[in-house]
Enzyme design. Structure first.
Site, PDB file in Angstrom:
ATOM      1  N   ASP A  28       0.818  -1.210   0.000  1.00 48.41           N
ATOM      2  CA  ASP A  28       0.000   0.000   0.000  1.00 48.41           C
ATOM      3  C   ASP A  28       0.853   1.262   0.000  1.00 48.41           C
ATOM      4  O   ASP A  28       1.908   1.306   0.624  1.00 48.41           O
ATOM      5  CB  ASP A  28      -0.903  -0.018   1.242  1.00 48.41           C
ATOM      6  CG  ASP A  28      -2.132   0.827   1.044  1.00 48.41           C
ATOM      7  OD1 ASP A  28      -2.366   1.312  -0.071  1.00 48.41           O
ATOM      8  OD2 ASP A  28      -2.858   1.022   2.031  1.00 48.41           O
ATOM      9  N   HIS A  49       2.407   3.031  -9.139  1.00 50.13           N
ATOM     10  CA  HIS A  49       2.253   1.578  -9.338  1.00 50.13           C
ATOM     11  C   HIS A  49       3.486   1.000 -10.037  1.00 50.13           C
ATOM     12  O   HIS A  49       3.916  -0.104  -9.737  1.00 50.13           O
ATOM     13  CB  HIS A  49       0.997   1.282 -10.153  1.00 50.13           C
ATOM     14  CG  HIS A  49      -0.275   1.692  -9.448  1.00 50.13           C
ATOM     15  ND1 HIS A  49      -0.500   1.420  -8.114  1.00 50.13           N
ATOM     16  CD2 HIS A  49      -1.385   2.347  -9.891  1.00 50.13           C
ATOM     17  CE1 HIS A  49      -1.691   1.899  -7.768  1.00 50.13           C
ATOM     18  NE2 HIS A  49      -2.255   2.467  -8.823  1.00 50.13           N
ATOM     19  N   LEU A  71      11.588 -20.648  -3.958  1.00 49.77           N
ATOM     20  CA  LEU A  71      10.656 -19.759  -3.254  1.00 49.77           C
ATOM     21  C   LEU A  71       9.259 -19.935  -3.833  1.00 49.77           C
ATOM     22  O   LEU A  71       9.094 -20.013  -5.054  1.00 49.77           O
ATOM     23  CB  LEU A  71      11.116 -18.305  -3.458  1.00 49.77           C
ATOM     24  CG  LEU A  71      10.164 -17.195  -2.992  1.00 49.77           C
ATOM     25  CD1 LEU A  71      10.108 -17.142  -1.467  1.00 49.77           C
ATOM     26  CD2 LEU A  71      10.609 -15.831  -3.522  1.00 49.77           C
TER      27      LEU A  71
HETATM   28  C1  IPE Z   1      -1.591  -0.008  -3.594  1.00 48.35           C
HETATM   29  O1  IPE Z   1      -1.330   1.356  -3.572  1.00 48.35           O
HETATM   30  C2  IPE Z   1      -1.717  -0.553  -4.995  1.00 48.35           C
HETATM   31  C3  IPE Z   1      -2.996  -1.233  -5.310  1.00 48.35           C
HETATM   32  C4  IPE Z   1      -4.004  -1.384  -4.502  1.00 48.35           C
HETATM   33  C5  IPE Z   1      -3.138  -1.761  -6.653  1.00 48.35           C
HETATM   34  P1  IPE Z   1      -2.541   2.392  -3.520  1.00 48.35           P
HETATM   35  O2  IPE Z   1      -2.971   2.649  -4.920  1.00 48.35           O
HETATM   36  O3  IPE Z   1      -3.601   1.899  -2.598  1.00 48.35           O
HETATM   37  O4  IPE Z   1      -1.834   3.688  -2.931  1.00 48.35           O
HETATM   38  P2  IPE Z   1      -2.490   4.792  -1.972  1.00 48.35           P
HETATM   39  O5  IPE Z   1      -3.096   4.092  -0.795  1.00 48.35           O
HETATM   40  O6  IPE Z   1      -3.490   5.549  -2.775  1.00 48.35           O
HETATM   41  O7  IPE Z   1      -1.310   5.638  -1.580  1.00 48.35           O
HETATM   42 MG    MG Z   2      -4.135   2.304  -0.667  1.00 50.65          MG
END
Ligand code: IPE
Ligand code: MG
Length: 230
Positions: free
Chosen positions: A2, A19, A113
């Protein structure tokens, strides 16, 4: 995993850039946990609830997933990593579904793994699908935890010892609800794209300090805990 969106926002970049950076963090993490001798790693890449994000973000995530698989699966295979995907399969495009099946097939005999990727996964869904399977297999038998566990995702791997959630949130968000029953939980402030070997060392050190009793008293619990999975 996250914190991708916030990482990007802090740099004035689109969420997709977060991402993308997150994928690099995942690559680093796999290498690092392997060096620690950990044999099982499960990451939450896309939850069933993530479909509700804006359409453009979902499309970008699917595109990134496709490219990530094409780029990294051969390398993971070379490093003797077995890759498996847990979650629903019926919402992905034909192309993506084939990539998932092919990756699992290619790496099926690898042993260094077990790398599990939760995609379109929800812990509640997991429990429900196990119950459905049990109803068919043992229609007249009572449902017991032992029987149910045999039909959950990851049933052939040890239950997780440690859960690390990044990005400062302190919740499970429908991840491996059943499987995490006795896992140690560690919440890291680090945003996922910044997560590195130092964060892993810190988490493992904290894990090593935890006293795991599994509902027993001190004297009964094992003195030292082997890390079986993360
Ligand atoms: C996690 O990062 C990625 C996925 C859920 C695909 P987020 O997209 O939730 O990032 P924040 O929480 O908005 O910073
Ligand atoms: Mg998030």
């Amino acid at each position: 995993m996250d914190g991708n969106g916030r990482w990007a926002a802090r740099r004035g970049l689109p969420r997709t850039a977060g991402h993308q950076a997150g994928q690099k963090a995942l690559r680093r993490t796999i290498e690092s946990i392997h060096q620690h001798g950990i044999r099982h790693l499960t990451v939450f890449a896309f939850s069933s609830e993530n479909w509700q994000r804006p359409q453009v973000e979902v499309s970008k995530l699917m595109e990134l997933l496709k490219k990530g698989l094409q780029k990294h699966i051969p390398e993971l295979h070379k490093n003797n990593v077995r890759v498996r995907f847990i979650g629903r399969r019926d919402h992905f495009s034909q192309e993506l579904s084939s990539l998932l099946v092919n990756a699992e097939h290619l790496t099926r005999n690898n042993q260094a793994l077990n790398f599990n990727v939760a995609l379109d996964y929800g812990g509640q869904w997991d429990i429900c699908q196990a119950v459905e399977a049990l109803k068919i297999q043992f229609p007249d038998q009572p449902i017991t935890p032992e029987r149910l566990q045999q039909h959950l995702c990851l049933q052939d791997q040890p239950l997780p010892d440690l859960l690390i959630r990044t990005g400062g949130e302190q919740r499970l968000s429908n991840f491996l609800l059943w499987q995490l029953a006795y896992a140690e939980l560690i919440f890291s402030q680090t945003l996922w794209p910044d997560f590195d070997a130092a964060d892993i060392n810190k988490a493992l050190q904290e894990f090593a300090q935890r006293e795991r009793r599994f509902g027993m008293v001190n004297e009964q619990a094992p003195a030292t805990v082997q890390i079986a999975s993360a």
